[in-house]
Structure formats: C-alpha cells, structure tokens
Design an enzyme around this catalytic site. Structure first.
Site, mmCIF file in Angstrom:
data_model
loop_
_atom_site.group_PDB
_atom_site.id
_atom_site.type_symbol
_atom_site.label_atom_id
_atom_site.label_comp_id
_atom_site.label_asym_id
_atom_site.label_seq_id
_atom_site.Cartn_x
_atom_site.Cartn_y
_atom_site.Cartn_z
ATOM 1 C CG ASN A 56 1.452 -1.475 4.754
ATOM 2 O OD1 ASN A 56 0.725 -1.128 5.671
ATOM 3 N ND2 ASN A 56 1.960 -2.696 4.682
ATOM 4 C CE1 TYR A 106 4.455 -4.255 7.646
ATOM 5 C CE2 TYR A 106 6.756 -4.778 8.083
ATOM 6 C CZ TYR A 106 5.595 -4.112 8.416
ATOM 7 O OH TYR A 106 5.576 -3.291 9.519
ATOM 8 C CE LYS A 110 4.661 0.532 7.872
ATOM 9 N NZ LYS A 110 3.461 1.235 8.390
#
Length: 279
Positions: A56, A106, A110
């Site tokens: 990511n 996460y 991102k």
C-alpha cells in the site's frame, strides 16, 4: 489509447478491466507496455505490517518513480480508500478537504500511498473508494464473507450465523460503479482534482446490509451478534463520503442501488467454482 492496469486479477481490478475492454479504441495491458494511462488497483486490506507497507505504501512510490522515468505524461489513477479519513462524525459527509485521521495500520499505509501519488508531480488522481460490494466480492470482506456463510447455511430454519457487532454505518458502493469511475478518470481529457471520493453517498447500517442479503438468499435461520469484530472495521463506527466532486469532475454518480449490488453478489456466489472465484 493504451491503458495499463495493475492489480487486474483482483476484485476491483477485474471489474476495471471488464469496463475498459468495452471502451472503443482502448487497448488494455497487464504490464510491459508504454501506456497513455495507468490504473493502479493493487492493494492489500489484510496482512502483517511489512506486507501492508510494501503493497500500500511502497508500491505506489515505486510506480510513481517508474512513470516519471518511462511515461511522465501518462495519467495515473490510483485507488485509495475512504478509510484514510478515519472515524466519521454521524450525519456528516466527509469531503476531499476533510482531515485524514487513520486509526489502523491499513488506513495509515493507504494514506501514505495517496500522499505519494498526489505529491508525485504526475498527472495523477486518487479515487478514495468507500466499501465496495457486488459480484465477485472476496470472502475477506464483510459482504463476501456473509454471502459465503449464507450459502453454507442454506434454507435450514435451525441454522444460526454468529457475527460481530453490526451497529456501524458504512458507505457502500457497487464495484461496477467503482470500475466505471476509474475508467472515466483514466480517460478524462482535462486535469482532475488530486483526490475524488467514490462512494454510495449515504451511510448504511451494516445490520441493514446483512439483513438484506439474508432476505435475498432466502435465509430462514437466525443471525446473532456477539459484539466482536475486526479491529480494522471496529475502529470506525460511522462513515459516509460526499461524492459531489466526482459528479462535477467526472459526471459520475452511483448507478446501482444496494439491493441490486447484493442481488448480483448472491447470484455470483451460486456460480463460483469450488475453491475459486466467481467470474
């Protein structure tokens, strides 16, 4: 027009490629070509910290560096996540100018990918996607997991499906609408804002999604909540995106109602080959 799609074998990428192939004059590649546009659908929602950072965060950085070297004039469309905004305020839609407050690894990775793309100096746009739902949904996400549980339970009236807390509200968007937005962004002739929200534009209780999918499946058993759930989902209890900018810049609006998305998801699970993905 030559369009390179990264992550084309995944859930979002597969739908993007399907939409691109219906576009007159478009030539779609999975790699190895000098492109006019690049759509980056590669990403990871789960995994250890190294995997999340590698896919990511570092992935978009490597991609931007490669484009600056090999195709500096290509349009780059990167699929980000509405989770980058962090916890929402009930009854308040987040705009592209809203603060980003990632609360999990996460979300943070991102966001790092988004920052890399938007500061790259390339002709680039990030689509901050809400919770995608629709045909082919992977079992790692809530809609796909629920569909799998319902399929396994069948019509048994004594069946019990136990889930975590379903009180959160999410902004669900059909995966086919996401694909259409990515195609519009890649082929738009003029400059685009660095970030555009792509969502359904309304906050839907997760409990409503589960019950609607259960009705669609003809489920006759019971659904029980045990109060648990994933850390990634539990950290954000309310989420809804303002999608006006996508309408202004891309003439894009969601075209599928949630009920249609769930019906397509359920229909796709019935044709999924054993151990494989739905087409």
């Amino acid at each position: 027009m030559r369009i390179l799609v990264l992550g084309f074998t995944g859930y979002l990428g597969g739908h993007v490629v399907e939409h691109l192939r219906a576009l007159p004059g478009a030539r779609v590649f999975g790699g190895g070509r000098s492109p006019d546009a690049v759509i980056n659908c590669a990403g990871s929602t789960d995994g250890d910290p190294v995997t999340l950072a590698e896919v990511n965060s570092r992935g978009p950085a490597v991609l931007c560096a490669a484009l600056r070297e090999a195709a500096p004039s290509a349009r780059l469309v990167h699929l980000g996540s509405a989770a980058e905004y962090g916890p929402g305020t009930p009854d308040t839609r987040v705009t592209e100018a809203s603060a980003t407050r990632p609360v999990t690894l996460y979300c943070a990775t991102k966001l790092a990918g988004t920052v890399t793309v938007t500061t790259s100096g390339l002709d680039a746009a990030v689509l901050r996607v809400g919770n995608p739902v629709g045909p082919g949904a992977p079992p790692t996400g809530l809609p796909g997991r629920i569909a799998g549980l319902l399929r396994a339970a069948g019509p048994d009236p004594d069946a019990v499906i136990r889930l975590g807390d379903l009180s959160a509200c999410r902004d669900f968007v059909d995966v086919r609408d996401v694909a259409r937005a990515a195609v519009l962004a890649a082929t738009s002739p003029g400059p685009l804002p660095h970030v555009l929200n792509i969502g359904g534009g309304r906050a839907v209780p997760v409990r409503e999604l589960v019950r609607t999918l259960a009705r669609t499946a003809g489920f006759r058993g019971r659904i029980e909540e045990d109060g648990g759930g994933s850390a990634r989902s539990g950290a954000v209890s309310w989420q809804c995106s303002d999608i006006a900018a996508a309408g202004d810049s891309l003439d894009w609006r969601p075209s599928y109602a949630l009920e249609e998305s769930l019906a397509a998801l359920w229909a796709a699970t019935s044709v999924r080959p054993e151990g494989g993905r739905a087409p």
